[in-house]
Design a protein around this motif. Structure first.
Motif, PDB file in Angstrom:
ATOM      1  N   ASP A   1      -1.401  21.894 -16.881  1.00  0.00           N
ATOM      2  CA  ASP A   1      -1.441  20.451 -16.704  1.00  0.00           C
ATOM      3  C   ASP A   1      -0.453  19.820 -17.680  1.00  0.00           C
ATOM      4  O   ASP A   1      -0.623  19.959 -18.902  1.00  0.00           O
TER       5      ASP A   1
ATOM      6  N   THR B   1      -0.009  16.833 -18.572  1.00  0.00           N
ATOM      7  CA  THR B   1      -0.575  15.780 -19.411  1.00  0.00           C
ATOM      8  C   THR B   1      -1.343  16.348 -20.597  1.00  0.00           C
ATOM      9  O   THR B   1      -1.503  15.666 -21.604  1.00  0.00           O
TER      10      THR B   1
ATOM     11  N   ARG C   1      -1.083  14.807 -24.245  1.00  0.00           N
ATOM     12  CA  ARG C   1      -2.264  14.267 -24.925  1.00  0.00           C
ATOM     13  C   ARG C   1      -2.416  14.859 -26.333  1.00  0.00           C
ATOM     14  O   ARG C   1      -2.784  14.151 -27.269  1.00  0.00           O
TER      15      ARG C   1
ATOM     16  N   ILE D   1       2.205   9.626 -20.282  1.00  0.00           N
ATOM     17  CA  ILE D   1       0.958  10.156 -19.723  1.00  0.00           C
ATOM     18  C   ILE D   1       0.507   9.305 -18.544  1.00  0.00           C
ATOM     19  O   ILE D   1       0.108   9.828 -17.496  1.00  0.00           O
TER      20      ILE D   1
ATOM     21  N   LEU E   1       2.608  10.047 -15.453  1.00  0.00           N
ATOM     22  CA  LEU E   1       2.252  11.326 -14.841  1.00  0.00           C
ATOM     23  C   LEU E   1       0.912  11.256 -14.105  1.00  0.00           C
ATOM     24  O   LEU E   1       0.762  11.801 -13.019  1.00  0.00           O
ATOM     25  N   GLU E   2      -0.037  10.564 -14.696  1.00  0.00           N
ATOM     26  CA  GLU E   2      -1.342  10.443 -14.054  1.00  0.00           C
ATOM     27  C   GLU E   2      -1.264   9.570 -12.798  1.00  0.00           C
ATOM     28  O   GLU E   2      -1.991   9.809 -11.835  1.00  0.00           O
TER      29      GLU E   2
END
Length: 59
Positions: A8, A10, A14, A50, A53-54
């Motif tokens: 992932d 992200t 994170r 982030i 991307l989400e």
């Protein structure tokens, strides 16, 4: 088929975001406000990456 093995993207961001916030907090505690401001700005930039991307992932 092998989507379970894909990392992932992200998750890495994170971790980077959390590390920048932690470094910023430590700088602020030491009284280094200039470093705190720079690290906070970098953390905000990472957070915006982030979110992008989400947003792509949810479509």
């Amino acid at each position: 088929m092998f989507s379970i093995f894909k990392s992932d993207p992200t998750k890495k961001l994170r971790k980077e975001y959390d590390a920048k916030l932690e470094q910023g907090m430590q700088a602020q505690r030491k009284g280094d406000i200039k470093s705190y401001a720079m690290l906070s700005a970098e953390a905000e930039k990472t957070w915006s990456e982030i979110e992008v991307l989400e947003a792509k992932k949810s479509k």
